[in-house]
Design an enzyme around this catalytic site. Structure first.
Site, PDB file in Angstrom:
ATOM      1  N   THR A  13       0.475   2.959   9.446  1.00  0.00           N
ATOM      2  CA  THR A  13       1.206   2.769  10.707  1.00  0.00           C
ATOM      3  C   THR A  13       0.731   3.721  11.787  1.00  0.00           C
ATOM      4  O   THR A  13       0.723   3.380  12.971  1.00  0.00           O
ATOM      5  CB  THR A  13       2.720   2.964  10.442  1.00  0.00           C
ATOM      6  OG1 THR A  13       3.125   1.979   9.507  1.00  0.00           O
ATOM      7  CG2 THR A  13       3.553   2.809  11.696  1.00  0.00           C
ATOM      8  N   SER A  56      -1.292   1.280   3.670  1.00  0.00           N
ATOM      9  CA  SER A  56      -1.411   2.057   2.428  1.00  0.00           C
ATOM     10  C   SER A  56      -1.016   1.299   1.154  1.00  0.00           C
ATOM     11  O   SER A  56      -1.446   1.696   0.070  1.00  0.00           O
ATOM     12  CB  SER A  56      -0.704   3.395   2.542  1.00  0.00           C
ATOM     13  OG  SER A  56       0.683   3.258   2.476  1.00  0.00           O
ATOM     14  N   THR A  89       2.274   5.675   5.157  1.00  0.00           N
ATOM     15  CA  THR A  89       3.257   6.518   4.465  1.00  0.00           C
ATOM     16  C   THR A  89       3.711   5.954   3.109  1.00  0.00           C
ATOM     17  O   THR A  89       4.207   6.698   2.278  1.00  0.00           O
ATOM     18  CB  THR A  89       4.504   6.735   5.347  1.00  0.00           C
ATOM     19  OG1 THR A  89       5.077   5.469   5.661  1.00  0.00           O
ATOM     20  CG2 THR A  89       4.155   7.486   6.609  1.00  0.00           C
ATOM     21  N   ASP A  90       3.520   4.641   2.900  1.00  0.00           N
ATOM     22  CA  ASP A  90       4.052   4.052   1.661  1.00  0.00           C
ATOM     23  C   ASP A  90       3.449   4.685   0.400  1.00  0.00           C
ATOM     24  O   ASP A  90       4.159   4.917  -0.575  1.00  0.00           O
ATOM     25  CB  ASP A  90       3.793   2.538   1.626  1.00  0.00           C
ATOM     26  CG  ASP A  90       4.643   1.783   2.639  1.00  0.00           C
ATOM     27  OD1 ASP A  90       5.555   2.387   3.238  1.00  0.00           O
ATOM     28  OD2 ASP A  90       4.396   0.576   2.849  1.00  0.00           O
TER      29      ASP A  90
END
Ligand code: ASP
Length: 313
Positions: A13, A56, A89-90
């Site tokens: 993101t 990710s 971030t995942d």
């Protein structure tokens, strides 16, 4: 004197844009962060580099290994003072921990991301990137292992996890807390990691499965992983480290063919231990040969076992 920081982009993101017509967040062909580099250059000399541009959830251990190789190549022949990696971030915590285990650099390696894409109101990407660069340029970040910096906090790769699906304060280290904070004027560390592990790996040629244990779980899924060619399994056990009794034949079966079975707790505070001696209890599992991984989440324990199995002897 300004420090030299290598900035590596991998997607996520932080590198995406919102389509204002549809509201969908999409990959951006030109990294929007690159347009903001001037704002960051005041803190360090930045050399920018894109390894891949992926959401990710598309990042695999093979991709993490590629990133690790890029990191090691760039630090061998050059004189960077620190490295900053931008990432979705995942799975950020997994890439961070993979790098923690597979590299052994003393220069700071800092990973950051964003919860809001570049053109959303309140976008946190440039701010987090600036914080990450400031941490990577800080003397105090030397020899602290791979760090995760978002939302003014500094976390270790080992303990950090994404705790909220959308909040900018999502990254936390349950039970341990951050090891430092970023303020307007300084970088403050208040803790340091005591134990670090290192597994030098060349290739990812093993497979490790992971299961979250639930009430009434049986052995069938455990039996299936032998035929599927898995080399190890991590179980996120109940409470202090227990499983339903119907899983014992499956666990025994894996141990009989030398497939390591690692146990952590599915609770995100506390550790798995060999306390209960009833059928399926931690004490019985330990006696069978199950290994306890103290204080790691399932996804981190899985990477640790994977790298241990892939490590060059
Ligand atoms: N789904 C996104 C990703 O991990 C979330 C983010 O980057 O914040 O790529």
């Amino acid at each position: 004197m300004k420090k030299n920081i290598l900035l590596i982009h991998t997607g996520g993101t932080i590198s995406m844009q919102m389509n204002t017509q549809t509201g969908g967040v999409i990959l951006s062909p030109a990294n929007p962060l690159s347009l903001e580099i001037d704002k960051i250059q005041q803190f360090a000399n930045i050399t920018e580099f894109e390894v891949f541009n992926l959401p990710s959830p598309h990042v695999t251990p093979e991709k993490m290994n590629h990133l690790k190789n890029v990191l090691l190549n760039h630090t061998e022949n050059t004189t960077f003072d620190g490295i900053v990696i931008t990432h979705g971030t995942d799975t950020l915590e997994e890439t961070a921990y993979f790098l923690e285990l597979s590299t052994n650099l003393s220069i700071p390696v800092v990973i950051t991301g964003a919860m809001r894409s570049s053109n959303e109101i309140g976008a946190d990407g440039v701010y987090n990137l600036m914080s990450a660069v400031r941490v990577a340029a800080s003397e105090e970040a030397v020899d602290k292992g791979v760090l995760v910096v978002l939302n003014d906090e500094i976390h270790t790769a080992t303990n950090v996890t994404k705790t909220h699906s959308s909040s900018v304060a999502t990254f936390q280290s349950p039970q341990y807390g951050p090891i430092g904070i970023v303020t307007k004027s300084a970088i403050h560390f208040h803790h340091a990691p005591i134990t670090r592990f290192h597994y030098p790996v060349k290739h990812i040629d093993k497979k490790v499965a992971m299961f979250k244990i639930y009430a009434g779980m049986e052995s069938d899924l455990l039996h299936s992983i032998i035929n599927l060619g898995y080399h190890g399994v991590v179980l996120e056990g109940l409470g202090q480290g227990n499983v339903p009794p119907a899983m014992i034949p499956g666990i025994q079966n894996l141990l009989d063919v030398n497939i390591p079975v690692i146990l952590v707790s599915r609770c995100f505070n506390g550790i798995a231990q060999d306390i209960y001696a009833y059928e399926g209890g931690g004490k019985m599992l330990k006696d069978l040969g199950v290994r306890f991984e103290h204080g790691l989440s399932g996804q981190k324990a899985r990477l640790k076992l994977l790298l241990e199995l892939c490590a060059i002897n």
